[in-house]
Each structure stands twice: as C-alpha cells, then as structure tokens.
Design an enzyme around this catalytic site. Structure first.
Site, PDB file in Angstrom:
ATOM      1  N   ASN A  12       0.938  -1.572   0.215  1.00  0.00           N
ATOM      2  CA  ASN A  12      -0.214   0.508  -0.113  1.00  0.00           C
ATOM      3  C   ASN A  12       0.656   0.949   0.361  1.00  0.00           C
ATOM      4  OD1 ASN A  12      -1.466   1.928   1.101  1.00  0.00           O
ATOM      5  ND2 ASN A  12      -3.523   0.533   1.178  1.00  0.00           N
ATOM      6  N   GLU A  43      -2.497 -14.106   3.172  1.00  0.00           N
ATOM      7  CA  GLU A  43      -3.581 -13.623   3.821  1.00  0.00           C
ATOM      8  C   GLU A  43      -4.323 -13.409   5.312  1.00  0.00           C
ATOM      9  OE1 GLU A  43      -7.683 -16.891   3.576  1.00  0.00           O
ATOM     10  OE2 GLU A  43      -5.646 -17.666   2.806  1.00  0.00           O
ATOM     11  N   ASP A  72      -1.571  -3.442  10.915  1.00  0.00           N
ATOM     12  CA  ASP A  72      -3.457  -4.131  11.124  1.00  0.00           C
ATOM     13  C   ASP A  72      -3.863  -2.984  11.562  1.00  0.00           C
ATOM     14  OD1 ASP A  72      -4.851  -5.379   9.008  1.00  0.00           O
ATOM     15  OD2 ASP A  72      -5.583  -6.549  11.592  1.00  0.00           O
ATOM     16  N   GLY A 162      -8.242   5.662   2.523  1.00  0.00           N
ATOM     17  CA  GLY A 162      -9.558   4.825   3.215  1.00  0.00           C
ATOM     18  C   GLY A 162     -10.448   5.330   3.229  1.00  0.00           C
TER      19      GLY A 162
END
Length: 207
Positions: A12, A43, A72, A162
C-alpha cells in the site's frame, strides 16, 4: 541505534509513504514489499488487529531475512458494534454494486449507507492500529495506537486514503483527508502506534 534495513510488510503506497518517513528519521533503511516480488500475498486470517499484524510481520521476516514491520488497522464505529473493524479494507466486497470506482470509495459508500439516519452524537468512531516488528528468528514486539473521532455525513478532502474523507478529527474539526501529512502523523492511530514502537525499538533490537 544500529543501522538496519527494515521491510514494511505492505504494498500500500500510502502506508509505505507515511511509515517510511518516520522510520528513516531513526537512521533506518526502509523498503516496501515491492522490493521483494518473491513474497506473495499474505492472507489476513486473524480475528484481531494484533493477530494480523504479527502474521504479516512474521511471514515477511522469514521470506526476506530482514526485520519486518507490519501493521493492521481499521475503523471501529460504535453505532455499528465496532464494524468494520478488522474487515475495514474489504468492507464492501460483499456489495460490489455500490457507487465508486475504487474499493475505498465503495467502502465509504457502504459506511454512509449503514449510518443513514444515525444522528451526529451517535456517530462516534476511532481508527485503531496495531504495529508489530519481527526478526527472522521469531522475536517480536507489538505497539498500539487509537485516534478517536466521529463519522461525517459526507466525504471531504483528498489527502489520504481509506476512510480518511469521512473521519472527523475532533481537535481540528477537519476531516482526516483535509489534514497535512505532518498533522495527521502527529495525532493518528498509526502515528501513535509507530511512536510507541520506536520507544520499544532499542530493547527489541538488542534482543
């Protein structure tokens, strides 16, 4: 602090840009996953931000042989029982017919749809981030940060990615996407998590 190469466990571009600037200030060489095409998609099977951050950092450290830093993060909206949470990035994947030409735009459209009719005082929310660093031999450290705010009725601003266009920072009254990079780093969930990680870094690096 010993000079080192740190791999950010993301492709990203927004995250790489935000995190690299802060890490380089500590004398660290910073690379993104684009520098390691042999590392495939990882994943995110965890059910918490911490599980996913550690999963990604461990996988990248093992694959590259360098210390890896992963985060995260996501948005928790109180009126939606803290959804979208760990599913923030793929929130709208189950409703592909939502308006918007990007996943971010569709995610924002879904959030506004689910909050339709919810008054301003009940639109409280926070960005939450857990950041993990792992060595190739498995040592790790974890840091966390949160940014309290609320969700706007419509998006504003174009500095960010986002849910930034919908998230209102209570300190300034501006949408996150209206803040400069320095302003955002000073108060954001990711900035707080990174500063905490760097506080812990010397002890982590020495092992």
């Amino acid at each position: 602090m010993t000079k080192a190469t740190i791999v950010l466990a993301t492709r990203n571009a927004g995250k790489v840009s935000e995190l690299a600037d802060a890490l380089r200030a500590y004398g660290l060489d910073v690379l993104g996953l684009d520098a390691f095409p042999q590392v495939g998609e990882i994943e995110e099977t965890g059910t918490t931000f911490e599980e996913n951050a550690l999963l990604k950092a461990r996988a990248v450290a093992e694959a590259t042989g360098h210390v890896a830093v992963a985060d995260d993060s996501g948005l928790e909206v109180d009126a939606l029982e803290r959804r979208p949470g760990v599913y923030s990035a793929r929130y709208s994947d189950d409703t592909p017919d939502l308006p918007g030409d990007t996943r971010d735009a569709r995610n924002n459209a879904k959030l506004l749809l689910e909050l339709d009719g919810v008054p301003a005082e009940r639109r409280t929310a926070r960005f939450r981030c857990v950041m993990a660093a792992c060595t190739p031999d498995g040592r790790h450290v974890v840091a966390e940060g949160a940014w309290e705010g609320h969700i706007a009725l419509a998006p504003e601003g174009d500095n960010g990615f986002g849910y930034d266009p919908l998230f209102i920072d209570p300190q300034s009254g501006l949408h996150s996407a209206q803040l400069s990079r320095d302003e955002k780093n000073a108060r954001s969930h990711r900035g707080k998590a990174l500063r905490r990680l760097l506080e812990l870094w010397p002890a982590f690096w020495r092992g």
